[in-house]
Write an enzyme that holds these catalytic residues in place. Structure first.
Site, PDB file in Angstrom:
ATOM      1  N   ARG A  41       0.350  -0.273  11.122  1.00 51.56           N
ATOM      2  CA  ARG A  41       0.733  -1.640  10.752  1.00 51.56           C
ATOM      3  C   ARG A  41       1.901  -1.583   9.782  1.00 51.56           C
ATOM      4  NH1 ARG A  41      -2.445  -6.953   8.316  1.00 51.56           N
ATOM      5  NH2 ARG A  41      -1.637  -8.331   9.935  1.00 51.56           N
ATOM      6  N   ARG A  99      -7.762 -15.313   8.762  1.00 53.49           N
ATOM      7  CA  ARG A  99      -8.399 -16.445   8.090  1.00 53.49           C
ATOM      8  C   ARG A  99      -9.049 -17.419   9.073  1.00 53.49           C
ATOM      9  NH1 ARG A  99      -3.296 -18.356   4.933  1.00 53.49           N
ATOM     10  NH2 ARG A  99      -2.426 -17.608   6.910  1.00 53.49           N
ATOM     11  N   CYS A 150     -15.064 -19.048   1.868  1.00 55.68           N
ATOM     12  CA  CYS A 150     -14.180 -19.932   2.625  1.00 55.68           C
ATOM     13  C   CYS A 150     -14.419 -21.373   2.219  1.00 55.68           C
ATOM     14  CB  CYS A 150     -14.437 -19.759   4.123  1.00 55.68           C
ATOM     15  SG  CYS A 150     -13.435 -20.841   5.170  1.00 55.68           S
ATOM     16  N   TYR A 193       0.852  -1.188   0.000  1.00 55.70           N
ATOM     17  CA  TYR A 193       0.000   0.000   0.000  1.00 55.70           C
ATOM     18  C   TYR A 193       0.895   1.247   0.000  1.00 55.70           C
ATOM     19  CZ  TYR A 193      -4.453  -2.444   0.460  1.00 55.70           C
ATOM     20  OH  TYR A 193      -5.566  -3.205   0.215  1.00 55.70           O
ATOM     21  N   ALA A 200     -18.785 -33.190   1.559  1.00 54.21           N
ATOM     22  CA  ALA A 200     -20.162 -32.854   1.181  1.00 54.21           C
ATOM     23  C   ALA A 200     -21.157 -33.653   2.003  1.00 54.21           C
ATOM     24  CB  ALA A 200     -20.370 -33.110  -0.315  1.00 54.21           C
ATOM     25  N   CYS A 259      -5.493 -22.763   3.023  1.00 52.68           N
ATOM     26  CA  CYS A 259      -5.463 -23.072   1.585  1.00 52.68           C
ATOM     27  C   CYS A 259      -5.495 -21.808   0.743  1.00 52.68           C
ATOM     28  CB  CYS A 259      -6.634 -23.960   1.219  1.00 52.68           C
ATOM     29  SG  CYS A 259      -8.268 -23.193   1.468  1.00 52.68           S
TER      30      CYS A 259
END
Length: 642
Positions: A220, A318, A359, A172, A389, A344
């Site tokens: 930061r 995350r 996600c 940035y 699933a 991941c």
């Protein structure tokens, strides 16, 4: 000495050691913290991120509000809204949150009020300097952008936020000026560290003057950029001391830039806690609180970051996408109930495609406050297949009140994940399997393994609903010399067996994610391996952070990777292939591994009587990723009605 268990000597040559007498060494992560008279209820922070679900005009959307509200309600001590752009020319993503105009103040005020009931909230002021380096800015333009930061800070104060954080890392604008890798100016804003930090120090001084002393101000920093000509730890430690003297109230210690993004958002290939030494070094140099980050995605490393004195606050991003209740579960000691982040970087893959963040393991991202309603009556549900699933569908159906039987042909649940967990660095996959199985059992799902369901079984059981999640199987490529060749194995069979011949010669046909991961597994276990891929694209489906690390690892292991190379035929142990330069003969090989893709295993679904109202989900519908499997499993259960 927890970090040394996974990383004894990092790439910078900085040896992590707990050492005696560090500040806060006896502090608990549940301990409150007071900054500028504001009490932070604990030492847990939600790191700044761009969920990319605000309005296209930068306004607060319902999805954006609910994303953060779900985490605030789950006891996060400090939430930093990430990448909030201060000027319309500094917007980096399509649906990034803005604080660039008075037009967005009302939504921001309502957001600050809603989140502030549960958590301390800061807004990270950002300017994404797309395609423009420091030398491209005239001093008049610098003044305009600097003014935008100050005006945005005033809006943040007026909207009721607890804190302002300046985004001076990760490619940035403020980082561009601070970093010698990006900044090649020859005036007062370039050259020496003092000059390169001038812009950041000017913004801090002017911002503090504009908002007063009561507002918390943080910065930061990329403490180490991990490139030869980039910022080094010694430089940023000096910057940290300058910022403290200017009245900054806390510092957040991150690392990396775009070229080293695996440091910014460490994927599963990077050890947990890999950046925490940066926070510890900064904590030794300043007296203001320090936030530490770096894949603190399991409770033990998250707690130890604070409790062993490395940081005053531990930040995760995350992990809170994967499980909004991550902090609450850590604080309550419910470690085994945490839905594990796989690292991941599917969330980043979505962001970099310009999509709303999603996600791989949490189907509720994007509908974060939604909860399935109980069924209106009794319902017997049969779920066939205990991959992600099927496990997800069974669990959600049981939570809604259905009587659920889950049947899996293999002796253990997990489906294709049982092959996916085998290659190096894939330990989070096993953690995810364990979580899914435990949660299903806790919800009352009857899990039957070692039984292949036939249509006759379904007729005998007569369930009210059937969910088919029978997954996929590896494709057997058709080419001369393959059929009946005992040297040929499917990638899934090889991984599930886990047996590699040390010194054996292997060729992997297919350079997708499965092929590359399998090649790494073979090489790590002493096999000699080559990979051929018929297209020019390697590692399809992997985020760039993981793909780059994978290719580096393969090169280090002397794995030959050949894109644009098509298998033509096999002659015993030799492979004939077509390359852009013409036909070649490769080999000899002891084993030829087929990793050319997957086909749906939906035979059962096609043979079912229509009266059983079967729903086909996951790879049984179409081979894809964990994300589709998890999401479709959840949606299938939500759609059930008695």
């Amino acid at each position: 000495m927890w970090l040394s268990e996974c990383l004894s000597f990092n790439e910078c040559g900085f040896l992590w050691s707990p050492g005696p007498g560090r500040k806060g060494v006896d502090m608990l992560i549940s301990s409150p913290l007071v900054i500028k008279g504001r009490v932070f209820p604990n030492r847990c922070s939600m790191s700044p991120m761009v969920p990319n679900c605000a309005g296209e005009d930068g306004s607060v959307s319902e999805a954006y509000r609910n994303f953060y509200l779900a985490r605030a309600q789950a006891r996060v001590g400090y939430i930093v809204l990430g990448g909030v752009y201060v000027h319309e020319n500094g917007k980096g993503f399509p649906r990034q949150l803005g604080i660039h105009s008075d037009a967005v103040k009302r939504g921001l005020s309502e957001l600050a009020q809603a989140l502030g009931k549960y958590s301390r909230v800061g807004v990270q002021l950002s300017f994404k300097s797309l395609q423009r380096l420091p030398e491209d800015f005239k001093e008049s333009e610098i003044a305009v952008c600097r003014k935008a930061f100050i005006e945005a800070a005033v809006r943040a104060r007026d909207c009721g936020f607890d804190a302002i954080e300046l985004h001076a890392c990760h490619d940035y604008w403020l980082n561009f000026f601070l970093s010698p890798h990006f900044n090649h100016r020859r005036d007062a804003y370039g050259g020496s560290l003092e000059n390169r930090s001038r812009l950041l120090r000017e913004v801090v001084r002017e911002l503090r003057s504009a908002v007063g002393d009561s507002m918390i101000l943080g910065v930061r920093l990329s403490m180490e950029e991990f490139v030869e000509d980039g910022l080094t730890l010694s430089e940023t430690l000096q910057v940290g001391t300058w910022l403290e003297k200017l009245g900054v109230d806390y510092l957040s210690a991150s690392g990396g830039i775009g070229k080293t993004q695996h440091r910014m958002s460490p994927p599963m290939e990077v050890p947990r806690g890999s950046l925490i030494y940066l926070a510890e070094a900064l904590k030794r140099s300043v007296s203001v609180p320090v936030i530490g980050v770096g894949r603190l995605d399991r409770p033990e490393v998250f707690r130890k970051a604070v409790e062993e004195g490395c940081a005053d606050i531990a930040g995760v991003g995350r992990s809170l996408i994967a499980d909004p209740e991550y902090v609450a579960k850590v604080l309550d000691g419910r470690d085994e109930d945490i839905r594990p982040c796989l690292a991941c970087n599917y969330c980043l893959l979505c962001l970099h495609r310009g999509e709303d963040v999603r996600c791989a393991v949490n189907p509720l991202v994007g509908r974060d406050l939604y909860r399935p309603v109980p069924l209106r009556g009794k319902l017997n549900v049969l779920v066939v297949g205990a991959g992600p699933a099927g496990l997800g569908a069974a669990t959600c159906a049981a939570e809604r009140g259905a009587a659920v039987r889950l049947v899996e042909k293999d002796v253990v649940p997990g489906g294709m994940l049982n092959a996916g967990k085998v290659p190096p660095h894939k330990e989070p996959i096993q953690e995810f399997i364990d979580y899914l199985v435990k949660r299903a059992a806790a919800c009352g799902v009857e899990i039957v393994t070692g039984h292949a369901v036939e249509a006759s079984d379904i007729r005998a059981l007569a369930p009210d609903r059937v969910i088919v999640a029978t997954g996929s199987a590896s494709i057997a490529l058709r080419a001369d010399g393959l059929e009946g060749n005992e040297r040929v194995v499917l990638v899934e069979s090889l991984l599930r067996s886990g047996r590699i011949s040390r010194g054996g010669r292997y060729i992997v046909v297919g350079g997708g994610a499965a092929g590359l991961e399998t090649a790494e597994f073979i090489a790590e276990n002493g096999g000699s391996v080559a990979v051929i891929e018929m297209t020019e694209t390697l590692g399809r489906g992997l985020h760039a952070t993981r793909l780059n690390l994978m290719l580096e690892s393969l090169a280090r292991l002397s794995v030959a990777v050949m894109p644009n190379t098509r298998l033509v035929s096999v002659d015993g142990s030799a492979v004939r292939a077509e390359t852009p330069g013409g036909a070649v003969v490769l080999g000899p090989f002891d084993t030829i591994v087929m990793a050319v893709g997957y086909r749906s295993e939906a035979t059962l679904a096609r043979g079912l009587d229509p009266r059983f109202a079967a729903t086909v989900i996951g790879d049984a519908l179409q081979p894809r990723s964990i994300y589709e499997a998890v999401t479709e499993g959840f949606d299938a259960a939500v759609a059930l009605e008695a």
